[in-house]
Design a protein around this motif. Structure first.
Motif: not given
Length: 50
Positions: A1-20
């Motif tokens: 089973m894989e350990a879940k990693q935090s995706t907060g950094k990816y969401w922040a980058l997604f919203f940055f790219w969405l704004a761009a």
């Protein structure tokens, strides 16, 4: 089973790219496509699909 990693950094980058993406869509239409790969990639990483 894989350990879940935090995706907060990816969401922040997604919203940055969405704004761009939105800014480029209204200001520089011809450069709109440059922000698409970052938006799609970080959305997929935020959803933990990759």
């Amino acid at each position: 089973m894989e350990a879940k990693q935090s995706t907060g950094k990816y969401w922040a980058l997604f919203f940055f790219w969405l704004a761009a993406l939105i800014v480029l869509l209204f200001v520089y239409r011809e450069f709109f496509w440059l922000a698409l790969p970052g938006t799609v990639t970080y959305f997929a990483k935020g959803m933990d699909l990759m």
